[in-house]
Structure formats: C-alpha cells, structure tokens
Write an enzyme that holds these catalytic residues in place. Structure first.
Site, PDB file in Angstrom:
ATOM      1  N   GLY A   2       0.817  -1.218   0.000  1.00 43.77           N
ATOM      2  CA  GLY A   2       0.000   0.000   0.000  1.00 43.77           C
ATOM      3  C   GLY A   2       0.850   1.267   0.000  1.00 43.77           C
ATOM      4  O   GLY A   2       1.951   1.278   0.552  1.00 43.77           O
TER       5      GLY A   2
ATOM      6  N   ARG B  60       1.305  -5.660  -5.031  1.00 47.60           N
ATOM      7  CA  ARG B  60       1.324  -6.587  -3.893  1.00 47.60           C
ATOM      8  C   ARG B  60       1.775  -7.999  -4.263  1.00 47.60           C
ATOM      9  O   ARG B  60       1.483  -8.945  -3.539  1.00 47.60           O
ATOM     10  CB  ARG B  60      -0.060  -6.650  -3.252  1.00 47.60           C
TER      11      ARG B  60
ATOM     12  N   ASP C 204       4.985  -7.731   5.484  1.00 48.22           N
ATOM     13  CA  ASP C 204       4.994  -8.844   4.531  1.00 48.22           C
ATOM     14  C   ASP C 204       6.082  -8.655   3.471  1.00 48.22           C
ATOM     15  O   ASP C 204       6.803  -9.594   3.130  1.00 48.22           O
ATOM     16  CB  ASP C 204       3.628  -8.970   3.840  1.00 48.22           C
TER      17      ASP C 204
ATOM     18  N   LYS D 242       8.034   0.705   5.591  1.00 44.30           N
ATOM     19  CA  LYS D 242       6.910   1.525   5.115  1.00 44.30           C
ATOM     20  C   LYS D 242       5.592   0.959   5.588  1.00 44.30           C
ATOM     21  O   LYS D 242       5.442  -0.256   5.603  1.00 44.30           O
ATOM     22  CB  LYS D 242       6.951   1.535   3.583  1.00 44.30           C
ATOM     23  N   THR D 243       4.675   1.736   5.982  1.00 38.61           N
ATOM     24  CA  THR D 243       3.250   1.426   6.101  1.00 38.61           C
ATOM     25  C   THR D 243       2.571   2.484   6.969  1.00 38.61           C
ATOM     26  O   THR D 243       3.057   2.809   8.060  1.00 38.61           O
ATOM     27  CB  THR D 243       2.921   0.019   6.673  1.00 38.61           C
TER      28      THR D 243
ATOM     29  N   ASP E  76       0.049   1.959   8.478  1.00 35.55           N
ATOM     30  CA  ASP E  76      -0.575   1.249   9.603  1.00 35.55           C
ATOM     31  C   ASP E  76       0.225   1.373  10.906  1.00 35.55           C
ATOM     32  O   ASP E  76      -0.315   1.135  11.981  1.00 35.55           O
ATOM     33  CB  ASP E  76      -0.731  -0.248   9.276  1.00 35.55           C
TER      34      ASP E  76
HETATM   35  P1  FBP Z   1       0.616  -1.903   3.656  1.00 35.86           P
HETATM   36  O1  FBP Z   1       0.649  -2.693   4.925  1.00 35.86           O
HETATM   37  O2  FBP Z   1       0.972  -2.663   2.453  1.00 35.86           O
HETATM   38  O3  FBP Z   1       1.391  -0.631   3.790  1.00 35.86           O
HETATM   39  O4  FBP Z   1      -0.888  -1.420   3.368  1.00 35.86           O
HETATM   40  C1  FBP Z   1      -1.639  -0.770   4.293  1.00 35.86           C
HETATM   41  C2  FBP Z   1      -3.065  -0.555   3.864  1.00 35.86           C
HETATM   42  O5  FBP Z   1      -3.282   0.804   3.548  1.00 35.86           O
HETATM   43  C3  FBP Z   1      -4.031  -1.014   4.947  1.00 35.86           C
HETATM   44  O6  FBP Z   1      -4.235   0.006   5.897  1.00 35.86           O
HETATM   45  C4  FBP Z   1      -5.245  -1.387   4.164  1.00 35.86           C
HETATM   46  O7  FBP Z   1      -6.020  -2.349   4.843  1.00 35.86           O
HETATM   47  C5  FBP Z   1      -4.668  -1.965   2.914  1.00 35.86           C
HETATM   48  O8  FBP Z   1      -3.426  -1.321   2.717  1.00 35.86           O
HETATM   49  C6  FBP Z   1      -5.549  -1.732   1.711  1.00 35.86           C
HETATM   50  O9  FBP Z   1      -5.024  -2.417   0.627  1.00 35.86           O
HETATM   51  P2  FBP Z   1      -5.291  -2.050  -0.887  1.00 35.86           P
HETATM   52  O10 FBP Z   1      -4.471  -0.845  -1.204  1.00 35.86           O
HETATM   53  O11 FBP Z   1      -4.795  -3.227  -1.626  1.00 35.86           O
HETATM   54  O12 FBP Z   1      -6.744  -1.758  -1.037  1.00 35.86           O
END
Ligand code: FBP
Length: 548
Positions: A77, A141, A172, A198-199, A201
C-alpha cells in the site's frame, strides 16, 4: 506537467539528515541479534542471514567507493514519503560515486520478476522530491516467494549489473526481502537486499524501528478531516458520525487520531480482543455512550472504528481463521459455486460454532469475509463496512431500549471511511526528513556490503540532526506464524500495547471525552511556519518516548 504552488515550493525543501550521514560515514557493528521468537526454526531457515549484528553509523573518513548499481521496488500500500526514500537513496549512491546508477522496478515486485524497469535519472528524481504517492514507479502486492521468481529477477539484475535491491515495504514485503536476501546469499550470487520500513498502519516497529514511514502524515491527514467532522457534528448537533479508519490489523491509526482529536468513542481492537468482547458487547458499549449523551440532550457524537476490528473480536477471529484454512484448501471449488449458494456452501462445511456465527452475520459482511484474500493470505478488511454494521446494530439496540424506556433521545448516523485519502498525501516535514534519511541509510548499508538488513533511523523525537542511523537484521524481527494454512517465517506485527503509554493516556481520558464535548481540531498539515506547528512527531511517538 502542471504543478500546484505548494508542489513547486516543496520541491525546494531540502530534507534534514542525521549528523552521522551529513559527511563521510563509518559503520560500527554492535551486538549480535536473535529472532524475537522461534529462534531455532528461524535460524535453520535463514542460515546465511541469521544472528548478524546491529549496525550503527558514526562519522568517518572519506574513502573511495567503487561504482555500483541499485534497483528499487515500492511494495504494498502507498504511504507518504516513498518518493523521498528513493531520492535519499539516489543522492546517497551518487555522493558515494557519481557513476552509480539507480533503476526503479515498475508496479511493485512484479517489475523485478517480469523485467519492467526504468532508470531513475536526476530529472525524474527532482520531479518527485517531497511529493506524496508512489507514482514515480508504481507499487504492487505480488508476493516474492518462489525460486523461479528469484531466478527470473536475477536475470535482469545481472543484465543491469545491479549489486543491490532495495525493497520499500511493510511487514509482509520485508519478510519477502529477507527470504530473497537469504536465497541470493545461499547461492553466493553476490546480490544484496535491503528493506525500508513503510506502512501507514504503523505496525512495523520495534526498539530499532521506532516508526514506519507514512504513519505521521496519514494520521495527521485523517485527524484534520475528523476534526472538521467534529466541528460539523458540534455545529449541527443531530448526527452520530461512525468513522472507519485504515489499518488492516493494528489500531495504531485510530489510537493516534483519537489522541489528536478527542472523539466521544474510539474502539481499540487489541483491547476488545484482550477483554474477550463479543460483537454485542461492543455494540452495547457504544449504545450506552449514545444514551448517556442523549440523557443530557446531546444527540450527536463521533465514533472511531479501526478497520481491522472485526478480526480481533475473538469469536469472529476463530471464524476467519477456519475460513482462511478452508478457502486455502477449497478456493477453486468455492469460486465455481454460484454466488447465491456460496453462503449455504460455507455454512455446511464449517465447524458448528463458526457455522452458526457465519450464518448470523448480515449478508454483505458474510460475503465480504469470504472474498479473495490478498496475495499474503490476509482478509481484505478495507472492503468490510464495519462502520455500517456497528451503527445498524447500535440503532437496533437503541430502538429496543426506547421501547423499554431506557433511551430517550434520537439517533441518526452518518458513515465515513478514511484510508485512501491519507496514503498519498504530501509528506509532512517529519516524513520528508525521515524517508530521505532512510533512503540515504540504505545507500550506506549497500556500500558496506550488507544484506538482509532493514534501514533504521531512530531517536525520532529529537531534532533530525540527532537521529541515529544504521541497520537491523530482518531475521531479528521474525517469528513463525500460520499463513494460508501453513506455518511461515514472518516479521512479527507490532500491535497496540495495552501497557504502552499511548493507550494508557487514551484510556485515562476516554470517559471524559465520551460524556463531554472535548473535541480538538488539529487543522491541515503545515509545511512552513513555526516549529511547534510544522515539526511535531505523532503523539504515539512522543508518548512512547516519554515526551510530554
Ligand atoms: P501496507 O501494509 O501494504 O502498507 O498497506 C496498508 C493498507 O493501507 C491497509 O491500511 C489497508 O487495509 C490496505 O493497505 C488496503 O489495501 P489495498 O491498497 O490493496 O486496497
């Protein structure tokens, strides 16, 4: 390309670096590391990259550096600041040797496997300095996990004469970076792999990785908008706003926003799990606060709901875990069944306890729980409308209480989901500096022959010059967990700690925030102006580091 006035002004911003990175750098190896858990298993799976020492950079003497090329991948993400990691990496390798080259693999790890890339030249980099988004090279991803993928990547690595790959990703993706580093080390291919945390979250953290980048900007962006809603809520005084906030698993985003805006209710998934609460307990908790405020004539309020909540309610968690294993084994058969019969098919094959719960869930939520997992085996919680599920259930409970004379007010709900709005925001000064320093750190780890390390920049509540840069072996963050029905080595996710200061500060004040209207309005991120307005790190980081 037309640029906004802010974009043009931000292009000139020179991110700050830790003192040790401002001149020539020396590497200091510190104590050897161990995995956080399941040590013997992790050691046997990563014999070449296990137990390496922590690394700290100190000021050193200038020395010649031979030329080398680097490939970079954005994975998972989006998070504000990714472009600054790349620009820090670019400036770092160019300072070591102006002939060094940087290649960006396109649209995530698949770019490496499928040989889609572009050379990142100074012109390209300059266009993206201090901007949000991952659009410089795109993200994806795809899970890097098979030998075929690693060997396919090696072909393009050899063709471009690349010495190291930098993977900018979450838990991941960094797990995959570690597996790739181990594979290339075992084969003695001489290709290094470095990760960057990175994230948005905020769940990739530990003593050496104090924060993942993007969390600062994303939570400030959400807090701005929640603050605007709170003002609207307190102006119209007729709605309860249910706001779901991103964060696939941990509730760090919801907690940080709560600390910034002081809402009436903020659910913390980790606490709900710890207290073994049922869905009905959660609904009753919210309904009681609605009733309490209504008794004082306040038929309005705001509830923050972490995106991952549903997976933390113990009974739902058990259901999801059985569903995960079941779909991993029977995914094809399930997909072939017509949509109207899918629910019945699942109910007939689950254990009794889980079948009953699954059958009792609203149609839409049940369907969302059985949708495709992401490539890492996770339920796509951002697709589940928990905010609507909760407000519907709260509404039904209040209607029941009204009939019994226990609720005298009105209840009208509005729903919001903030996630994508914050992931590509222009990085705050903190994220601009932090990301640039992470990229720069990666360049030094590469120049010193390191592999299987994650770039680490810490002491983050001090001014940037006092930040401590170095590296942490990725194996040190790993443990064994069940994924897609099998035990796998993965980086341990950092959940909200109920004994940690950020949660304790929140818990000490939430009853007052529930009853009173104590909203705080943070306003938009400021890039220019007084330090206390522009350069504050998150409340989470400040409380974790004992700052008032
Ligand atoms: P990462 O852990 O890959 O940084 O992604 C975080 C996130 O934004 C989460 O908060 C959310 O649940 C998910 O990605 C959403 O995924 P997508 O972008 O595939 O809809």
């Amino acid at each position: 390309m037309t640029k906004s006035a802010l974009q043009m002004a931000r292009a000139a911003y020179q991110p700050k670096l830790p003192k040790a990175l401002q001149g020539a750098v020396k590497v200091r190896e510190e104590e050897a590391t161990q995995a956080v858990a399941d040590r013997e298993e992790i050691k046997s799976l990563f014999p070449n990259t296990y137990g390496m020492p922590l690394i700290r950079f100190v000021e050193g003497e200038k020395r010649e550096s031979p030329t080398f090329n680097v490939g970079v991948i954005l994975s998972g993400g989006q998070a504000p600041g990714g472009h600054n990691v790349i620009s820090g990496l670019f400036d770092g390798i160019k300072r070591l040797n102006k002939d060094n080259r940087l290649y960006g693999f396109l649209m995530g790890p698949s770019g490496l496997i499928e040989h889609r890339y572009t050379e990142l030249t100074a012109d390209i980099i300059d266009d993206y300095r201090n901007t949000g988004g991952f659009d410089m090279i795109g993200s994806g991803r795809t899970k890097l996990e098979t030998e075929d993928q690693f060997e396919s990547g090696l072909k393009i690595i050899r063709k471009l004469d690349i010495q190291a790959i930098v993977i900018i990703g979450g838990d991941d993706s960094n797990t995959n970076a570690c597996v790739l580093a181990e594979y290339y080390a075992a084969k003695k291919y001489g290709v290094q792999v470095i990760g960057c945390p990175k994230t948005i979250d905020g769940d990739l953290k530990n003593a050496m990785i104090e924060a993942s980048f993007g969390f600062d900007t994303a939570t400030k962006t959400y807090s701005e908008v929640i603050g605007n809603i709170l003002r609207d809520c307190n102006s119209a005084r007729k709605y309860w706003h249910f706001i779901k906030l991103m964060g696939r698993s941990a509730s760090h985003i919801a907690l940080e926003c709560a600390l910034q805006v002081q809402p009436n209710v903020c659910l913390i998934s980790e606490e709900i799990q710890e207290k073994d609460m049922t869905l009905d307990d959660v609904v009753t908790y919210i309904a009681e606060i609605v009733a309490l405020r209504a008794a004082e004539g306040k038929n309005f309020g705001t509830v923050l709901v972490p995106e991952g909540l549903i997976e933390f309610i113990p009974v739902v968690k058990r259901l999801i875990s059985e569903l995960n294993d079941f779909l991993a084994k029977n995914g094809e058969e399930f997909a072939a069944i017509e949509r109207a019969r899918q629910r019945e098919y699942i109910v007939s094959r689950l254990s009794q306890e889980n079948a009953e719960l699954y059958a009792s869930l609203p149609e839409e939520v049940a369907r969302q729980l059985s949708l495709d997992r992401d490539p890492h085996g996770n339920v796509q919680v951002s697709l589940i409308e928990t905010e609507k599920l909760l407000s519907d259930m709260v509404g039904s409970k209040l209607a029941e209480w009204k009939r019994e004379g226990k609720f005298v007010g009105k209840f009208a709900a509005q729903h919001h989901f903030f996630g994508y709005e914050g992931r590509c925001a222009a990085p705050s000064n903190f994220d601009s500096d932090y990301c640039y320093s992470l990229g720069y750190t990666a360049s030094v780890l590469i120049a010193n022959g390191k592999t299987g390390y994650m770039a680490s920049v810490r002491n983050l509540t001090a001014p940037a010059a006092e930040w401590i840069a170095g590296g942490i072996p990725i194996t040190a963050m790993m443990n064994m967990e069940r994924r897609n029905g099998k035990m796998k080595p993965v980086i341990q996710k950092a959940l909200v700690e109920l004994e940690g200061e950020p949660f304790k500060k929140f818990a000490a004040q939430r009853d007052v925030w529930a009853k009173e209207t104590a909203y705080v309005y943070p306003g938009p991120i400021q890039y220019f102006g007084p330090k206390e307005v522009c350069d504050q790190p998150t409340k989470t980081l400040q409380f974790e580091q004992g700052k008032p």
